[in-house]
Design a protein around this motif. Structure first.
Motif, PDB file in Angstrom:
ATOM      1  N   LYS A 193      10.810   6.458   7.770  1.00 25.52           N
ATOM      2  CA  LYS A 193      11.846   5.875   8.622  1.00 25.52           C
ATOM      3  C   LYS A 193      13.230   6.270   8.110  1.00 25.52           C
ATOM      4  CE  LYS A 193      11.785   2.073  11.730  1.00 25.52           C
ATOM      5  NZ  LYS A 193      10.786   1.233  12.376  1.00 25.52           N
ATOM      6  N   LEU A 194      13.385   6.310   6.794  1.00 29.05           N
ATOM      7  CA  LEU A 194      14.664   6.742   6.213  1.00 29.05           C
ATOM      8  C   LEU A 194      14.925   8.202   6.555  1.00 29.05           C
ATOM      9  CD1 LEU A 194      14.616   4.963   2.740  1.00 29.05           C
ATOM     10  CD2 LEU A 194      16.369   4.710   4.499  1.00 29.05           C
ATOM     11  N   HIS A 195      13.924   9.033   6.349  1.00 26.93           N
ATOM     12  CA  HIS A 195      14.098  10.457   6.664  1.00 26.93           C
ATOM     13  C   HIS A 195      14.452  10.640   8.138  1.00 26.93           C
ATOM     14  CE1 HIS A 195      11.564  11.726   2.920  1.00 26.93           C
ATOM     15  NE2 HIS A 195      12.768  11.327   2.619  1.00 26.93           N
ATOM     16  N   GLY A 196      13.849   9.792   8.979  1.00 31.02           N
ATOM     17  CA  GLY A 196      14.080   9.886  10.424  1.00 31.02           C
ATOM     18  C   GLY A 196      15.534   9.688  10.821  1.00 31.02           C
ATOM     19  N   ILE A 197      16.293   8.957   9.997  1.00 31.44           N
ATOM     20  CA  ILE A 197      17.719   8.786  10.328  1.00 31.44           C
ATOM     21  C   ILE A 197      18.584   9.626   9.397  1.00 31.44           C
ATOM     22  CG2 ILE A 197      17.499   6.497  11.383  1.00 31.44           C
ATOM     23  CD1 ILE A 197      18.446   5.321   8.684  1.00 31.44           C
ATOM     24  N   GLY A 198      17.951  10.626   8.775  1.00 35.11           N
ATOM     25  CA  GLY A 198      18.734  11.563   7.968  1.00 35.11           C
ATOM     26  C   GLY A 198      19.141  11.031   6.610  1.00 35.11           C
ATOM     27  N   ALA A 199      18.470   9.967   6.144  1.00 29.41           N
ATOM     28  CA  ALA A 199      18.822   9.404   4.839  1.00 29.41           C
ATOM     29  C   ALA A 199      17.823   9.857   3.781  1.00 29.41           C
ATOM     30  CB  ALA A 199      18.845   7.882   4.924  1.00 29.41           C
ATOM     31  N   GLU A 200      18.267   9.814   2.538  1.00 40.13           N
ATOM     32  CA  GLU A 200      17.367  10.130   1.433  1.00 40.13           C
ATOM     33  C   GLU A 200      16.711   8.852   0.926  1.00 40.13           C
ATOM     34  OE1 GLU A 200      18.961  12.337  -1.962  1.00 40.13           O
ATOM     35  OE2 GLU A 200      20.608  12.885  -0.595  1.00 40.13           O
ATOM     36  N   ALA A 201      15.527   9.017   0.325  1.00 37.45           N
ATOM     37  CA  ALA A 201      14.822   7.885  -0.266  1.00 37.45           C
ATOM     38  C   ALA A 201      14.581   8.171  -1.744  1.00 37.45           C
ATOM     39  CB  ALA A 201      13.497   7.669   0.448  1.00 37.45           C
ATOM     40  N   HIS A 202      15.058   7.267  -2.603  1.00 36.96           N
ATOM     41  CA  HIS A 202      14.782   7.400  -4.043  1.00 36.96           C
ATOM     42  C   HIS A 202      13.762   6.349  -4.428  1.00 36.96           C
ATOM     43  CE1 HIS A 202      18.373   9.854  -5.639  1.00 36.96           C
ATOM     44  NE2 HIS A 202      18.124  10.170  -4.387  1.00 36.96           N
ATOM     45  N   SER A 247       0.834  -1.204   0.000  1.00 32.59           N
ATOM     46  CA  SER A 247       0.000   0.000   0.000  1.00 32.59           C
ATOM     47  C   SER A 247       0.869   1.254   0.000  1.00 32.59           C
ATOM     48  CB  SER A 247      -0.883   0.006   1.249  1.00 32.59           C
ATOM     49  OG  SER A 247      -0.071   0.243   2.386  1.00 32.59           O
ATOM     50  N   ASP A 248       0.250   2.380  -0.372  1.00 37.74           N
ATOM     51  CA  ASP A 248       0.974   3.651  -0.334  1.00 37.74           C
ATOM     52  C   ASP A 248       1.453   3.956   1.083  1.00 37.74           C
ATOM     53  OD1 ASP A 248       0.521   3.843  -2.978  1.00 37.74           O
ATOM     54  OD2 ASP A 248      -0.911   5.509  -2.867  1.00 37.74           O
ATOM     55  N   ALA A 249       0.620   3.577   2.073  1.00 42.17           N
ATOM     56  CA  ALA A 249       0.992   3.869   3.459  1.00 42.17           C
ATOM     57  C   ALA A 249       2.259   3.103   3.845  1.00 42.17           C
ATOM     58  CB  ALA A 249      -0.156   3.486   4.397  1.00 42.17           C
ATOM     59  N   GLU A 250       2.366   1.888   3.337  1.00 46.37           N
ATOM     60  CA  GLU A 250       3.557   1.095   3.664  1.00 46.37           C
ATOM     61  C   GLU A 250       4.801   1.719   3.036  1.00 46.37           C
ATOM     62  OE1 GLU A 250       1.350  -3.255   4.296  1.00 46.37           O
ATOM     63  OE2 GLU A 250       2.047  -2.671   2.300  1.00 46.37           O
ATOM     64  N   VAL A 251       4.636   2.189   1.815  1.00 45.83           N
ATOM     65  CA  VAL A 251       5.767   2.872   1.152  1.00 45.83           C
ATOM     66  C   VAL A 251       6.136   4.117   1.948  1.00 45.83           C
ATOM     67  CG1 VAL A 251       6.504   4.070  -0.940  1.00 45.83           C
ATOM     68  CG2 VAL A 251       5.167   1.960  -1.125  1.00 45.83           C
ATOM     69  N   GLU A 252       5.132   4.887   2.324  1.00 50.00           N
ATOM     70  CA  GLU A 252       5.384   6.107   3.105  1.00 50.00           C
ATOM     71  C   GLU A 252       6.120   5.796   4.403  1.00 50.00           C
ATOM     72  OE1 GLU A 252       4.970   9.391   2.576  1.00 50.00           O
ATOM     73  OE2 GLU A 252       4.560   8.698   0.527  1.00 50.00           O
ATOM     74  N   ALA A 253       5.713   4.721   5.063  1.00 51.79           N
ATOM     75  CA  ALA A 253       6.314   4.378   6.353  1.00 51.79           C
ATOM     76  C   ALA A 253       7.813   4.127   6.205  1.00 51.79           C
ATOM     77  CB  ALA A 253       5.623   3.145   6.945  1.00 51.79           C
ATOM     78  N   VAL A 254       8.167   3.441   5.119  1.00 49.63           N
ATOM     79  CA  VAL A 254       9.595   3.187   4.880  1.00 49.63           C
ATOM     80  C   VAL A 254      10.325   4.508   4.636  1.00 49.63           C
ATOM     81  CG1 VAL A 254      11.250   2.137   3.279  1.00 49.63           C
ATOM     82  CG2 VAL A 254       9.252   0.827   4.041  1.00 49.63           C
ATOM     83  N   ILE A 255       9.732   5.327   3.805  1.00 48.45           N
ATOM     84  CA  ILE A 255      10.381   6.608   3.476  1.00 48.45           C
ATOM     85  C   ILE A 255      10.534   7.471   4.733  1.00 48.45           C
ATOM     86  CG2 ILE A 255      10.071   8.762   2.185  1.00 48.45           C
ATOM     87  CD1 ILE A 255       8.813   7.060  -0.059  1.00 48.45           C
TER      88      ILE A 255
END
Lengths: 337, 337, 337, 337
Positions: free
Chosen positions: B20-29, B10-18
């Motif tokens: 979490k990445l932002h939360g540790i200062g990482a970028e998501a492509h 789901s879109d929500a699952e994708v968002e959750a991963v993104i």
């Protein structure tokens, strides 16, 4: 032991082997076929195997006939061993479930897991305080602080505690806190550690090395029993093969085979073997059906936040569901759970 | 790191991963294909790998892109490392031959071997004082007495000494006598021992575990280098496979591959890899030809009387003959011997 | 597919890859990290995989993201396939037992086995008429005469017949007699044979190759289904590993994994996997518990006189006892037997 | 053959085995140790191995002593076989280089490769016309059209042609065009195909199966030689192991071992073994040094455009450079190139 001579070996070479056998008080039985000459060595096994027969002139190879272990063999001790840990029994009719997180992370994480384990019917709690990790950059465990949390979880739930000892210098330390000392797969042939835990009173859970044969696992157990500690629980946890769909290949055939060869109880760890949460319930039932004495299962209140092995941890309610299923199946297989 | 989402996520699952990445200062492509959605994680590798992505809802799996080691990688340190031990150099143009018995048995056995090694052109002496053995009933080595004999052999021949350390409690002891500390195959992932020898000044020879990948060997070396000791020599000694004609399967491909991936020197031990005296000379020449920085060879004045690994030990004159052959071949391969 | 570029790749090399993707109508998603550049390829998978990306300058490697099979995947066909053979159903709730001798030897041997199989509750009969043997000096089967005996056994017992086809030239011949065409482990990647049986109407039992991954087994099944025959039954029968205590290592994890990845039914053959009569009953129960759709078991009226695989054949009354046990366990696992 | 009896076997069980041996005209040599009873069977090997000893009551296991092959063994035929193909000789002092593309794609691609192979000093040309592929969606070869192009390349360069035959129905067809019939790794135990090429006059190159032991490779060769064709060239091409850094693990120990066991020549294919262009030159030199009779190398005028195995193909000038190096090294190893 059978000593196979090379095709064109000389009579003098055959004589030399026979003389060497007589020299250590062993008998030599000579069989000369059209193509091969074979010398059967009969006598004290410990003396016979010390000689590097295959390095003698004219010898093609050597075939052992006797098993290289004794104390752990069923021939030596026909009745199955039952290891008692607190109220839990491992071996006999019992099918024992050990559950808990891969690593002890926080008091809350551990207690939540322990309470859920207890409620669902597990009889031992697992949790790692010292974690051997492939990468020097991964979480290495809480150390003694983790052991203390395990004791607190035992006080809360009554579940005896299984935890890994990785360092020979920590055997006494870990023994003060733990109820079962776990030897991890990477240490299955750390013979110093085996000798040390062999001198303790605490039961030992010995995990199969990921490239160890069943025979090598039994010889590692022999190291422990020979030290004086006969409370050894074996653990099949997968071997390394070419298949990459699972982390390792769980060798469930090892369970009925070990039952034939040894009197020690054997449990199965499908969590480390497969690394895949989805298939762990099926393999727990498989372990029960092939005759294992128990399973060790990783559970976590929030696998997505685990510091270690999250992808293979069951959620607490998944675990409770699995326990219900296993309780339904166990009696039809003659096991109590 | 690439995070592969499940087919129907789901879109929500994708968002959750993104998130979490932002939360540790990482970028998501984000790449959305017709069938698959993939999220590339870009940022601090050490932070990113701590999160158990595969345990998050909607995630199918995770594919690492970066190598998990740094200090030992050739990317990090393009020039090849040369380890100096006394007058010997391991790495660079040198092709180093380490020879000696499997185990130190007696003064005479060791000295005879050492003198023969020296005369034939070897530049280091090997010999085990502490022997980890699969069976508790086999010869376990002479211990410190063996170390003292090694020192005597060094005094006689001038050859620096390579010997195994198996016990974390013996690292200082062995360091007092040895010139190179050997970590055996069974201890390649004994992380405590790796950390201890990482804190010594003495060069370390790290043998590949018999079920270890090349990547795992490099990560084990990373443990040592990270401790401060960058004088690490890798050693390919065969891996466990289904083939039983040799004790293990010597993986000579590992040599040129390690040369691409790492700056550390790598030698080959065909004695333990194969367990078969007859084919060891051929494999020594093979090791030279694939680009190894040396070989380690077991020799014995009387293999038929050896207390350990007799069948794989070359006789002293066989060894001398092999050295002559290798000296003839080495220059055409750009190596000095 | 993700294309991973080398550390120091040039912009021109990145451009070249992107241009090549555009040239086949695919999209390129570029992710540049501090150390790695990754290009996600999105478009027609069949076109994308034809290009040898890893051979282009600047490319370090390629990581496939999509599964390489389609028709056999559960994503493509979420509902489980049930294969019908006469009155027997393989898949769904049924747990199907296929029993019979390794090789058809004589009319009496086969009929006795078939009658015992039927009485104990098996629903299909196995028996080899063409036997691929490692040694040219071993019994190679009765050929067409064996097929005729199988038909006679079917007439007597009503059990449909499973038998192996080894030769592309015999596919029609065997199809005339058999109810299920078996593809043996050694032929799992005999793509010609796969294509031929793919053009038949008869159900096919495809045995996993002894060094084949689960993914390769599914791709072999894809060859058959793509030919038009979707009645494929997979069979796990052990993989080759370093462990020699059993003939092969039975990979029961493959069962729940295949259930996730594919809609095809999967059965287990513990006889060939282990080669050891003593542990076969335990593994049959294990197969049932991990969720297999059935087992294939070798039985023989007189294993000590068998021309093929005697040591792994159950005696007829052992088999009857095992069937009773499995019937007791099956309902608690939601299976009918 | 040695028959090992179980610990507590009865005298009657021992007698039964001995009677069975006498019944087939064999002798029985009885050795009774304190723990084990062993019966050595001496007589016609072919008769003895037909009986399933391990299925008899009281028998623990059976240990073969004789090699299971004869015609290909060096004991049977001590002098090394030299296979002649046109002007090329495989075996003896020659080190033979076979080069060419993985698959025949176009006339230009093939001719360019063939001319480059010839100029650099290769003496045979390889090229696949029928390609067995893991995926049904990959390029499957040009078929007979490819064979015709190979003949044109032979006419242009004078190089004899090695090409794979995958289908028993094509043996005659391929024999009309090719100089050497290649049996691929996946078909090493396709016994029908082995028998068919055994009836041809053309030399056969038999590639080791990726999960085949050396003994199984020699038994596969036995199938061919027994059919009447003794011109068999063995080819080591890597075995499947847990290591994923290379496609397979090249087993160079197999070369000197096969030289001991068999009189047949053996070459090495590092291209398929490793799948990695960068390390192929090192492994070609390794093959030369361990005593192989040649190498088979994939080359391509434009690896980035190859329809098959691009990432493991050497560019034409890389190949020429490698040939120069090998020519420099070969004489110091007693080989002519």
């Amino acid at each position: 032991m059978m000593i196979i001579m090379k095709g064109g070996c000389s009579d003098a070479e055959v004589e030399a082997v026979i003389d060497k056998l007589h020299g250590i008080g062993a008998e030599a039985h000579l069989s000369r076929g059209e193509f091969k000459t074979i010398i059967g060595a009969i006598g004290d096994r410990e003396l016979i195997v010390q000689i590097p027969w295959a390095a003698l002139p004219g010898v093609e190879g050597v075939i052992p006939v006797m098993k290289p272990y004794k104390l752990v063999s069923r021939e030596f001790h026909p009745e199955g061993t039952v290891v008692e840990v607190g109220d839990a029994r491992i071996g006999g009719e019992a099918f024992t479930v050990i559950a808990g997180p891969c690593a002890v992370e926080t008091e809350q994480q551990l207690l939540e897991s322990a309470v859920a384990a207890k409620e669902a019917g597990a009889t031992l709690l697992r949790g790692g305080a010292f974690k051997p990790r492939t990468s020097p950059y991964s979480f290495q465990g809480l150390g003694e602080e983790g052991l203390k949390l395990l004791v607190r979880a035992r006080e809360t739930t009554g579940l005896p505690v299984v935890t890994e000892v990785v360092d020979v210098r920590h055997v006494l330390l870990v023994s003060r806190y733990a109820d079962v000392l776990q030897i991890g797969a990477r240490n299955m042939q750390n013979f110093l550690l085996l000798s040390e835990v062999g001198m303790q009173q605490k039961p030992v859970m010995l995990k199969r090395g990921l490239s160890s044969t069943i025979e090598e696992m039994l010889m590692a157990a022999e190291y422990i029993v020979r030290g004086g500690n006969s409370n050894v629980i074996l653990c099949e946890r997968g071997i390394r093969t070419f298949e990459t769909a699972t982390r390792n290949t769980l060798d469930l055939s090892a369970v009925p085979l070990v039952k034939e060869l040894s009197h020690l109880p054997i449990i199965v760890d499908p969590s480390h073997a497969t690394g895949k949460r989805e298939i762990i319930p099926a393999l727990c039932k498989g372990a029960l059906a092939v005759g294992a004495d128990g399973v060790m299962i990783e559970i976590h209140p929030d696998p997505g936040a685990a510091l270690c092995d999250g992808p293979q941890s069951l959620e607490l309610d998944e675990f409770a569901g699995l326990m219900k299923e296993m309780k339904r199946v166990a009696p039809t297989l003659g096991r109590s759970l």
